[in-house]
Design an enzyme around this catalytic site. Structure first.
Site, PDB file in Angstrom:
ATOM      1  N   ARG A  90       0.840  -1.201   0.000  1.00  0.00           N
ATOM      2  CA  ARG A  90       0.000   0.000   0.000  1.00  0.00           C
ATOM      3  C   ARG A  90       0.872   1.248   0.000  1.00  0.00           C
ATOM      4  O   ARG A  90       1.805   1.367   0.800  1.00  0.00           O
ATOM      5  CB  ARG A  90      -0.908   0.000   1.237  1.00  0.00           C
ATOM      6  CG  ARG A  90      -1.646   1.293   1.533  1.00  0.00           C
ATOM      7  CD  ARG A  90      -2.934   1.409   0.760  1.00  0.00           C
ATOM      8  NE  ARG A  90      -3.584   2.691   0.942  1.00  0.00           N
ATOM      9  CZ  ARG A  90      -4.578   2.917   1.797  1.00  0.00           C
ATOM     10  NH1 ARG A  90      -5.035   1.948   2.555  1.00  0.00           N
ATOM     11  NH2 ARG A  90      -5.124   4.106   1.870  1.00  0.00           N
TER      12      ARG A  90
ATOM     13  N   ARG B 199      -5.729   0.742  -4.579  1.00  0.00           N
ATOM     14  CA  ARG B 199      -4.829   0.294  -3.517  1.00  0.00           C
ATOM     15  C   ARG B 199      -4.807  -1.229  -3.440  1.00  0.00           C
ATOM     16  O   ARG B 199      -5.814  -1.874  -3.710  1.00  0.00           O
ATOM     17  CB  ARG B 199      -5.209   0.886  -2.175  1.00  0.00           C
ATOM     18  CG  ARG B 199      -6.636   0.605  -1.787  1.00  0.00           C
ATOM     19  CD  ARG B 199      -7.166   1.553  -0.780  1.00  0.00           C
ATOM     20  NE  ARG B 199      -7.352   2.835  -1.390  1.00  0.00           N
ATOM     21  CZ  ARG B 199      -8.027   3.818  -0.867  1.00  0.00           C
ATOM     22  NH1 ARG B 199      -8.601   3.675   0.283  1.00  0.00           N
ATOM     23  NH2 ARG B 199      -8.156   4.960  -1.477  1.00  0.00           N
TER      24      ARG B 199
ATOM     25  N   ASP C  49      -6.679  -2.038   1.801  1.00  0.00           N
ATOM     26  CA  ASP C  49      -7.204  -0.962   2.645  1.00  0.00           C
ATOM     27  C   ASP C  49      -7.917  -1.627   3.813  1.00  0.00           C
ATOM     28  O   ASP C  49      -8.767  -2.495   3.602  1.00  0.00           O
ATOM     29  CB  ASP C  49      -8.182  -0.104   1.838  1.00  0.00           C
ATOM     30  CG  ASP C  49      -8.701   1.083   2.633  1.00  0.00           C
ATOM     31  OD1 ASP C  49      -7.908   1.706   3.349  1.00  0.00           O
ATOM     32  OD2 ASP C  49      -9.904   1.384   2.526  1.00  0.00           O
TER      33      ASP C  49
ATOM     34  N   ASP D  28     -10.051  -0.644   7.217  1.00  0.00           N
ATOM     35  CA  ASP D  28     -10.715   0.385   8.017  1.00  0.00           C
ATOM     36  C   ASP D  28     -11.172  -0.215   9.337  1.00  0.00           C
ATOM     37  O   ASP D  28     -11.771  -1.294   9.359  1.00  0.00           O
ATOM     38  CB  ASP D  28     -11.939   0.940   7.289  1.00  0.00           C
ATOM     39  CG  ASP D  28     -11.578   1.793   6.096  1.00  0.00           C
ATOM     40  OD1 ASP D  28     -10.514   2.433   6.119  1.00  0.00           O
ATOM     41  OD2 ASP D  28     -12.369   1.824   5.132  1.00  0.00           O
TER      42      ASP D  28
END
Length: 156
Positions: free
Chosen positions: A82, A94, A97, A99
């Protein structure tokens, strides 16, 4: 020592071998108790010509606080290649990712970490897989108030 909490992380990838990158990230997460189905989703924001994402949500039962989860997520993202440099495109493609969506009842409001995730209720690519694992955490009628298409692909 922190209490064991129910934690939800959203994972996505739209570069490289998306399934392998997601599988490797899930394998490296501690205390995984459930994994949602895999979904293909259109990118929101960022460049219009980027490929679709694969997304899923993972549930952990862990005592790790949000800050440690963020550090772990950023290490996994870096290991997957990344690009978080200043030249990286915001909302761009990307490799990985991650979160942090929910960390039990913990809250954080720092420049680099907001928990619960402040935009998760706007994103179909988060709510659809979250509903697989914790439908009680997803607002009724969410489908009418979120952006983006979501297509279920099955298990990772």
């Amino acid at each position: 020592m922190s209490p064991i909490r129910r934690v939800f992380l959203g994972l996505g990838s739209n570069l490289g071998d998306r399934e392998t990158l997601l599988r490797q990230a899930v394998e490296r997460l501690p205390d995984v108790v459930a994994i949602s189905d895999l979904y293909e989703t259109e990118p929101l924001g960022g460049p219009v010509d980027q490929p679709p994402f694969l997304n899923l949500v993972v549930e952990l039962r862990t005592d790790l606080p949000a800050r440690q989860l963020l550090e772990l997520a950023q290490r996994l993202e870096a290991n997957a290649g990344r690009d978080r440099s200043e030249t990286a495109v915001r909302f761009g493609p990307r490799t990985l990712d991650i979160d942090i969506l929910i960390v039990g009842s913990e809250t954080a409001d720092d420049p680099d970490l907001v928990v619960p995730h402040p935009r998760m209720h706007e994103r179909a690519f988060v709510l659809r897989p979250l509903a697989d694992l914790a439908p009680e955490l997803v607002p009724a009628g969410w489908e009418n108030h979120t952006e983006g298409s979501v297509r279920r692909l099955g298990k990772l």
